[in-house]
Design a protein around this motif. Structure first.
Motif, mmCIF file in Angstrom:
data_model
loop_
_atom_site.group_PDB
_atom_site.id
_atom_site.type_symbol
_atom_site.label_atom_id
_atom_site.label_comp_id
_atom_site.label_asym_id
_atom_site.label_seq_id
_atom_site.Cartn_x
_atom_site.Cartn_y
_atom_site.Cartn_z
ATOM 1 N N GLU A 1 7.731 47.389 64.726
ATOM 2 C CA GLU A 1 6.583 46.749 64.095
ATOM 3 C C GLU A 1 5.367 47.614 64.368
ATOM 4 O OE1 GLU A 1 8.552 42.748 65.511
ATOM 5 O OE2 GLU A 1 6.518 42.393 64.859
ATOM 6 N N THR B 1 13.131 47.386 58.654
ATOM 7 C CA THR B 1 13.656 46.031 58.534
ATOM 8 C C THR B 1 12.613 45.012 58.970
ATOM 9 O OG1 THR B 1 14.606 46.264 60.740
ATOM 10 C CG2 THR B 1 16.066 46.673 58.884
ATOM 11 N N GLU C 1 12.808 53.224 67.920
ATOM 12 C CA GLU C 1 11.852 52.121 67.997
ATOM 13 C C GLU C 1 11.120 52.063 69.330
ATOM 14 O OE1 GLU C 1 14.945 50.768 65.028
ATOM 15 O OE2 GLU C 1 14.964 51.742 66.988
ATOM 16 N N ASN C 2 11.741 52.608 70.384
ATOM 17 C CA ASN C 2 11.113 52.516 71.697
ATOM 18 C C ASN C 2 10.104 53.616 71.957
ATOM 19 O OD1 ASN C 2 13.065 50.486 72.275
ATOM 20 N ND2 ASN C 2 14.520 52.154 72.505
ATOM 21 N N ARG D 1 17.871 64.036 59.383
ATOM 22 C CA ARG D 1 19.142 64.182 58.688
ATOM 23 C C ARG D 1 18.849 64.570 57.257
ATOM 24 N NH1 ARG D 1 22.809 59.285 59.586
ATOM 25 N NH2 ARG D 1 21.048 58.224 58.713
ATOM 26 N N TRP E 1 13.539 48.646 63.175
ATOM 27 C CA TRP E 1 12.930 47.325 63.281
ATOM 28 C C TRP E 1 11.552 47.390 63.927
ATOM 29 C CZ3 TRP E 1 12.101 47.295 68.305
ATOM 30 C CH2 TRP E 1 13.056 47.885 69.151
ATOM 31 N N ILE F 1 13.899 48.268 52.381
ATOM 32 C CA ILE F 1 14.576 47.639 53.502
ATOM 33 C C ILE F 1 15.789 48.461 53.918
ATOM 34 C CG2 ILE F 1 15.679 45.538 54.357
ATOM 35 C CD1 ILE F 1 14.156 43.994 52.324
ATOM 36 N N GLY F 2 16.454 49.068 52.966
ATOM 37 C CA GLY F 2 17.632 49.828 53.358
ATOM 38 C C GLY F 2 17.625 51.183 52.713
ATOM 39 N N THR F 3 18.492 52.084 53.146
ATOM 40 C CA THR F 3 18.508 53.425 52.566
ATOM 41 C C THR F 3 19.023 53.419 51.138
ATOM 42 O OG1 THR F 3 20.623 53.688 53.665
ATOM 43 C CG2 THR F 3 18.732 54.789 54.643
ATOM 44 N N ASP G 1 12.275 56.552 58.595
ATOM 45 C CA ASP G 1 13.003 55.334 58.944
ATOM 46 C C ASP G 1 12.479 54.823 60.277
ATOM 47 O OD1 ASP G 1 14.761 53.352 59.527
ATOM 48 O OD2 ASP G 1 16.540 54.619 59.575
ATOM 49 N N ASP H 1 16.290 62.267 71.841
ATOM 50 C CA ASP H 1 16.694 60.910 71.506
ATOM 51 C C ASP H 1 15.655 60.102 70.765
ATOM 52 O OD1 ASP H 1 19.093 61.253 72.717
ATOM 53 O OD2 ASP H 1 18.418 60.503 74.643
ATOM 54 N N SER I 1 14.250 59.620 61.449
ATOM 55 C CA SER I 1 14.270 58.335 62.146
ATOM 56 C C SER I 1 13.542 58.488 63.467
ATOM 57 C CB SER I 1 15.707 57.906 62.428
ATOM 58 O OG SER I 1 16.411 57.771 61.226
ATOM 59 N N SER J 1 15.121 61.838 65.096
ATOM 60 C CA SER J 1 16.235 62.601 64.554
ATOM 61 C C SER J 1 16.046 62.809 63.074
ATOM 62 C CB SER J 1 17.565 61.934 64.861
ATOM 63 O OG SER J 1 17.612 60.665 64.293
#
Lengths: 311, 274
Positions: free
Chosen positions: A58, A84, A23-24, A11, A56, A101-103, A53, A6, A20, A9
């Motif tokens: 930091e 982001t 974030e945690n 892709r 969010w 900022i985005g894919t 990726d 988890d 990706s 990941s």
């Protein structure tokens, strides 16, 4: 999609691998997991361009340094970082990395496509009258594929000799795909006589889910499933290397070819369209199981038959 | 920093609200600090299923429009667990009352103070759906083993996968009838995964006790005799600690004969079928 506990990941996308990291997850741990996953699939991923990726998250200066060092250790080329968070973006920009900022930004990145794809298996011999397997792909700037046996371009792939049994060779990757084209046009090896000289072929290496739609002025090959509710529209052939449950329309559009076919490894579609004809396929148990099926126009109607039976 | 999980499905009536209530309650029972958010603005149900409908003063739209001082005023503490809160939806507004950016900011704020923020997504794929998934980093897709539900779930998974940054999707297969699956009259887990192909989080069997639980406002996860409740408890333990999770099985009614055998010590009859 490959998932590792988890947190990390991966892709595959048209521009390489998208990684990706949740974030945690603490950055060192995430990078360790990434390292482990990439090491497991070394042969597959080696040398691929990679985009990171971070959502969010930091990052701290140490984290950013750790990322850059780890990428170098893993032998992966870090294309850029998606985030982001303004803080993260500033930190990575300061290190000279591309930040988005985005894919969407990656689409205009112009990264090269993956190398080292295994060549497609040569298909069973087909009679001259019926259309042959997909023609070689060509991005728009390349000259159209010439008659079988000639070398189209020194830098790019070679045509296969006309006699049967020759192995198709994997071609070198084409340079930047035009941003306006739908998902990547990658080179596919040529094998037999070309039914539609100069036709491009689009290769999609994923499953199309319900509601997703692909249109292309050429042939479309899908390495994956086409789920019910997905639509595939090609001016040339539609080849599905998986389950076809959605709607496939071959020979679509004004320049659509009537000789176009729809081929699927598992043909579960209830409706198939070729040119301006629609065929309703009866789901008869036992007939189309475990055999590739081809749908084409025969005697003015859409008919299905087993693929590769000298049809 | 907590996790924001959205429970979505595409199709309505498959068990999103029930899953939200049960998973939230289960996680709170496991000691986590949980906020349940009802994102179904205009058609709120989560408060009913939790039994907290008479305590609503401020709701999600009030928080976003700053009609109350902070989200803390709007959070309703659960009757049974002091670490479980509900942020209800507005009933007299509709899904255009909030924007994805507002939802993202709110989720960001909430997750700083709680371990889990679980969002009950409305049915559909329009603004309500887009609002609900905006702030979430994980998604649990709930579906029934039935063709229309699976088709809609596939659509939703496609939308989630093409979103930036949202890559974790897991599946809960709800309202499964093991005997029908065995007879071949209901889609099996393999049939569903053939199409959806995402990580399976759990299988919840059809259970009459769910209806009773909704009517009473007491989630079934608290009922030790409910098989659906047991399935939700298993899912909760998988969420809390994925490594130490129990294997995924379909909870079934144990026949009196099997019960007799067990009583007589004639060996463990494994009445579980994946």
């Amino acid at each position: 999609m490959i998932s590792n506990k988890d947190h990390v990941s991966l892709r595959g996308t048209r521009n390489g691998i998208l990684v990706s990291i949740s974030e945690n997850c603490p950055m060192p741990e995430g990078l360790e997991q990434l390292k482990a996953t990439l090491h497991q699939r070394r042969a597959f991923f080696a040398g691929s361009p990679l985009s990171l990726d971070l959502g969010w998250r930091e990052v701290t200066e140490q984290d950013a340094d750790l990322v850059i060092v780890s990428m170098r250790e893993m032998g992966m080329r870090l294309l850029g970082v998606i985030s982001t968070s303004q803080i993260t973006r500033h930190i990575f920009e300061a290190r000279g990395l591309k930040v988005i900022i985005g894919t969407l930004g990656l689409a205009r990145h112009g990264a090269r496509t993956r190398q080292g794809k295994p060549p497609l298996e040569p298909s069973a011999p087909v009679a001259a009258t019926s259309p042959a397997p997909p023609a070689k792909a060509a991005p728009t700037h390349r000259p159209p594929a010439g008659p079988v046996g000639t070398v189209a371009d020194e830098d790019e792939s070679e045509e296969v000799a006309p006699s049967s049994g020759a192995d198709p060779r994997s071609s070198s990757p084409p340079p930047t795909a035009p941003p306006t084209a739908p998902p990547s046009a990658q080179a596919a090896p040529a094998s037999r006589a070309l039914p539609t000289p100069g036709a491009d072929t689009m290769l999609i290496r994923r499953t199309l889910r319900s509601g997703q739609r692909v249109q292309f002025p050429g042939n479309i090959v899908i390495m994956g499933d086409v789920n019910a509710g997905a639509e595939v529209e090609a001016e040339g052939d539609v080849i599905v290397l998986g389950n076809l449950r959605g709607t496939a329309h071959a020979g679509a559009g004004v320049s659509g070819k009537k000789e176009a076919v729809v081929v699927a490894l598992n043909f579960h579609a209830t409706q198939v369209r070729i040119g301006d004809l629609i065929g309703f396929v009866q789901a008869t148990k036992g007939f189309h199981q475990n055999a590739a099926v081809m749908a084409r126009i025969q005697d003015g109607a859409v008919a299905t038959c087993l693929y590769g039976n000298g049809s | 920093m907590g996790k924001v999980i959205v429970i979505t499905s595409g199709k309505g009536g498959v068990g999103k609200t029930t899953a939200t209530a049960n998973l939230g309650t289960g996680l709170a029972q496991a000691g986590k600090s949980v906020v349940l958010m009802d994102a179904d603005i205009g058609l709120r149900n989560l408060d009913l299923v939790m039994g907290l409908e008479n305590r609503i003063v401020f709701d999600l739209v009030d928080v976003v429009e700053k009609k109350c001082r902070s989200f803390r005023q709007a959070l309703i503490k659960d009757k049974r667990f002091e670490n479980l809160y509900l942020l209800p939806a507005a009933q007299s507004r509709d899904k255009d009352a909030v924007s994805p950016e507002q939802m993202r900011d709110l989720c960001h704020e909430l997750k700083e103070h709680h371990d889990f923020v679980i969002i009950d997504c409305p049915a559909g794929i329009e603004n309500g759906f887009k609002n609900a998934i905006a702030g979430a980093s994980e998604a649990i897709v709930v579906t029934n083993p039935e063709v229309s539900a699976v088709r809609d779930a596939d659509r939703v998974i496609g939308l989630l996968e093409s979103q930036e940054g949202k890559c974790t999707t897991q599946l809960i297969l709800n309202r499964v009838k093991a005997d029908l699956v065995r007879k071949g009259q209901m889609l099996s887990v393999n049939d569903v995964q053939d199409i959806l192909n995402i990580k399976l989080l759990g299988i919840v069997p059809e259970d009459e006790k769910i209806l009773r639980a909704s009517n009473r406002g007491e989630p079934a996860v608290l009922d030790l005799s409910s098989r659906a409740g047991q399935a939700y408890r298993d899912i909760v333990s998988r969420l809390v600690d994925p490594a130490a999770a129990p294997a995924i099985v379909i909870q079934e009614k144990i026949s009196w004969f099997a019960r007799l055998r067990r009583f007589m010590g004639l060996g463990e009859e494994v009445a579980n079928h994946a």
